[in-house]
Design a protein around this motif. Structure first.
Motif, PDB file in Angstrom:
ATOM      1  N   PRO A  57       0.831  -1.221   0.000  1.00 52.41           N
ATOM      2  CA  PRO A  57       0.000   0.000   0.000  1.00 52.41           C
ATOM      3  C   PRO A  57       0.865   1.271   0.000  1.00 52.41           C
ATOM      4  O   PRO A  57       1.920   1.309   0.632  1.00 52.41           O
ATOM      5  N   MET A  58       0.399   2.283  -0.727  1.00 54.19           N
ATOM      6  CA  MET A  58       1.118   3.561  -0.783  1.00 54.19           C
ATOM      7  C   MET A  58       1.356   4.122   0.621  1.00 54.19           C
ATOM      8  O   MET A  58       2.433   4.639   0.925  1.00 54.19           O
ATOM      9  N   GLU A  59       0.329   4.026   1.468  1.00 53.40           N
ATOM     10  CA  GLU A  59       0.438   4.593   2.817  1.00 53.40           C
ATOM     11  C   GLU A  59       1.571   3.920   3.605  1.00 53.40           C
ATOM     12  O   GLU A  59       2.314   4.587   4.324  1.00 53.40           O
ATOM     13  N   PHE A  60       1.711   2.609   3.430  1.00 47.19           N
ATOM     14  CA  PHE A  60       2.794   1.911   4.138  1.00 47.19           C
ATOM     15  C   PHE A  60       4.158   2.428   3.685  1.00 47.19           C
ATOM     16  O   PHE A  60       5.057   2.665   4.504  1.00 47.19           O
ATOM     17  N   VAL A  61       4.319   2.630   2.379  1.00 51.27           N
ATOM     18  CA  VAL A  61       5.600   3.109   1.838  1.00 51.27           C
ATOM     19  C   VAL A  61       5.908   4.521   2.363  1.00 51.27           C
ATOM     20  O   VAL A  61       7.037   4.819   2.764  1.00 51.27           O
ATOM     21  N   VAL A  62       4.888   5.360   2.412  1.00 53.07           N
ATOM     22  CA  VAL A  62       5.088   6.731   2.929  1.00 53.07           C
ATOM     23  C   VAL A  62       5.566   6.680   4.381  1.00 53.07           C
ATOM     24  O   VAL A  62       6.532   7.367   4.760  1.00 53.07           O
ATOM     25  N   VAL A  63       4.927   5.833   5.181  1.00 49.19           N
ATOM     26  CA  VAL A  63       5.307   5.742   6.602  1.00 49.19           C
ATOM     27  C   VAL A  63       6.729   5.194   6.743  1.00 49.19           C
ATOM     28  O   VAL A  63       7.518   5.686   7.559  1.00 49.19           O
ATOM     29  N   LYS A  71      12.208  11.512   6.715  1.00 49.31           N
ATOM     30  CA  LYS A  71      11.640  12.513   5.800  1.00 49.31           C
ATOM     31  C   LYS A  71      10.302  13.007   6.354  1.00 49.31           C
ATOM     32  O   LYS A  71       9.580  12.242   7.022  1.00 49.31           O
ATOM     33  N   ASP A  72       9.979  14.274   6.045  1.00 47.13           N
ATOM     34  CA  ASP A  72       8.643  14.750   6.442  1.00 47.13           C
ATOM     35  C   ASP A  72       7.601  14.109   5.516  1.00 47.13           C
ATOM     36  O   ASP A  72       7.949  13.520   4.482  1.00 47.13           O
ATOM     37  N   ARG A  73       6.340  14.243   5.904  1.00 47.88           N
ATOM     38  CA  ARG A  73       5.273  13.514   5.185  1.00 47.88           C
ATOM     39  C   ARG A  73       5.214  13.910   3.706  1.00 47.88           C
ATOM     40  O   ARG A  73       5.014  13.059   2.840  1.00 47.88           O
ATOM     41  N   GLU A  74       5.397  15.199   3.431  1.00 47.38           N
ATOM     42  CA  GLU A  74       5.295  15.671   2.041  1.00 47.38           C
ATOM     43  C   GLU A  74       6.427  15.089   1.183  1.00 47.38           C
ATOM     44  O   GLU A  74       6.194  14.589   0.074  1.00 47.38           O
ATOM     45  N   THR A  77       5.909  11.414   0.612  1.00 50.55           N
ATOM     46  CA  THR A  77       4.859  11.172  -0.380  1.00 50.55           C
ATOM     47  C   THR A  77       5.411  11.370  -1.797  1.00 50.55           C
ATOM     48  O   THR A  77       5.123  10.578  -2.711  1.00 50.55           O
ATOM     49  N   GLN A  78       6.222  12.417  -1.974  1.00 49.13           N
ATOM     50  CA  GLN A  78       6.825  12.671  -3.297  1.00 49.13           C
ATOM     51  C   GLN A  78       7.735  11.514  -3.709  1.00 49.13           C
ATOM     52  O   GLN A  78       7.716  11.070  -4.863  1.00 49.13           O
ATOM     53  N   MET A  80       7.576   8.386  -2.630  1.00 47.09           N
ATOM     54  CA  MET A  80       6.740   7.208  -2.896  1.00 47.09           C
ATOM     55  C   MET A  80       6.122   7.285  -4.292  1.00 47.09           C
ATOM     56  O   MET A  80       6.115   6.282  -5.041  1.00 47.09           O
ATOM     57  N   LEU A  81       5.623   8.480  -4.668  1.00 48.90           N
ATOM     58  CA  LEU A  81       4.988   8.627  -5.988  1.00 48.90           C
ATOM     59  C   LEU A  81       6.007   8.466  -7.113  1.00 48.90           C
ATOM     60  O   LEU A  81       5.704   7.895  -8.172  1.00 48.90           O
ATOM     61  N   LYS A  82       7.225   8.949  -6.880  1.00 52.61           N
ATOM     62  CA  LYS A  82       8.294   8.781  -7.877  1.00 52.61           C
ATOM     63  C   LYS A  82       8.557   7.290  -8.087  1.00 52.61           C
ATOM     64  O   LYS A  82       8.699   6.816  -9.216  1.00 52.61           O
ATOM     65  N   ILE A  83       8.637   6.531  -6.985  1.00 46.25           N
ATOM     66  CA  ILE A  83       8.867   5.078  -7.076  1.00 46.25           C
ATOM     67  C   ILE A  83       7.707   4.418  -7.830  1.00 46.25           C
ATOM     68  O   ILE A  83       7.917   3.594  -8.724  1.00 46.25           O
ATOM     69  N   HIS A  84       6.496   4.817  -7.466  1.00 43.74           N
ATOM     70  CA  HIS A  84       5.287   4.253  -8.091  1.00 43.74           C
ATOM     71  C   HIS A  84       5.300   4.488  -9.609  1.00 43.74           C
ATOM     72  O   HIS A  84       4.928   3.602 -10.387  1.00 43.74           O
ATOM     73  N   LEU A  85       5.771   5.656 -10.024  1.00 39.74           N
ATOM     74  CA  LEU A  85       5.742   6.001 -11.456  1.00 39.74           C
ATOM     75  C   LEU A  85       6.973   5.505 -12.215  1.00 39.74           C
ATOM     76  O   LEU A  85       6.875   5.058 -13.358  1.00 39.74           O
ATOM     77  N   ASP A  86       8.158   5.585 -11.566  1.00 43.09           N
ATOM     78  CA  ASP A  86       9.412   5.267 -12.275  1.00 43.09           C
ATOM     79  C   ASP A  86       9.915   3.849 -12.014  1.00 43.09           C
ATOM     80  O   ASP A  86      10.864   3.399 -12.654  1.00 43.09           O
ATOM     81  N   GLY A  87       9.365   3.197 -10.996  1.00 44.22           N
ATOM     82  CA  GLY A  87       9.804   1.839 -10.690  1.00 44.22           C
ATOM     83  C   GLY A  87      10.794   1.750  -9.545  1.00 44.22           C
ATOM     84  O   GLY A  87      10.950   0.707  -8.920  1.00 44.22           O
TER      85      GLY A  87
END
Ligand code: TYC
Length: 126
Positions: A57-63, A71-74, A77-78, A80-87
């Motif tokens: 889950p994305m939330e688990f990766v952010v935590v 890292k701060d939450r923001e 999150t950035q 995590m999204l980079k990993i989600h999009l770029d691999g």
């Protein structure tokens, strides 16, 4: 106890210049420290990378990024999204031992929570 082999920094050998040397102020011998080319290289550093998968889950990766990479939450999150999009994405750069510990800690947390999240360390290119 076994002693660790430690490399001491190389210090220049002082050159004694006699006070009679032309162009130097008198009043006793002068010690000149000659600069030598630096031989001590900085240690190899390692980036700790998280890999994308379809199940964690994305939330688990952010935590995980917040907790283990400070890292701060923001920012988390950035990343995590980079990993989600770029691999894959870099979460931090550390010495060899610290990077290995981060990999172990993240992998243990993921498995404990039933997630397949992959975390690896890679030597940093110079
Ligand atoms: N792709 C995952 C999802 O859609 C989220 C994810 C992000 C997983 C980063 C792993 O390292 C990762 N739930």
């Amino acid at each position: 106890m076994e002693r660790m082999a430690t490399k001491l920094p190389q210090v220049p050998t002082p050159t004694i210049i006699p006070s009679s040397a032309p162009g130097l102020p008198g009043g006793g011998d002068s010690v000149v420290l000659e600069r030598r080319p630096e031989k001590v290289k900085p240690p190899q550093m390692y980036q700790v990378v998280l890999l994308n998968d379809d199940y964690t889950p994305m939330e688990f990766v952010v935590v995980v990024i917040q907790e283990f990479f400070n890292k701060d939450r923001e920012t988390a999150t950035q990343i995590m999204l980079k990993i989600h999009l770029d691999g894959k994405g870099v979460c931090g750069v550390f010495s060899k031992d610290v990077a290995a510990t981060k990999v172990d800690q993240v992998t243990e947390a993921a498995r404990k929570n039933g997630h397949p999240l992959q975390c690896v360390s890679e030597p940093l290119e110079l």
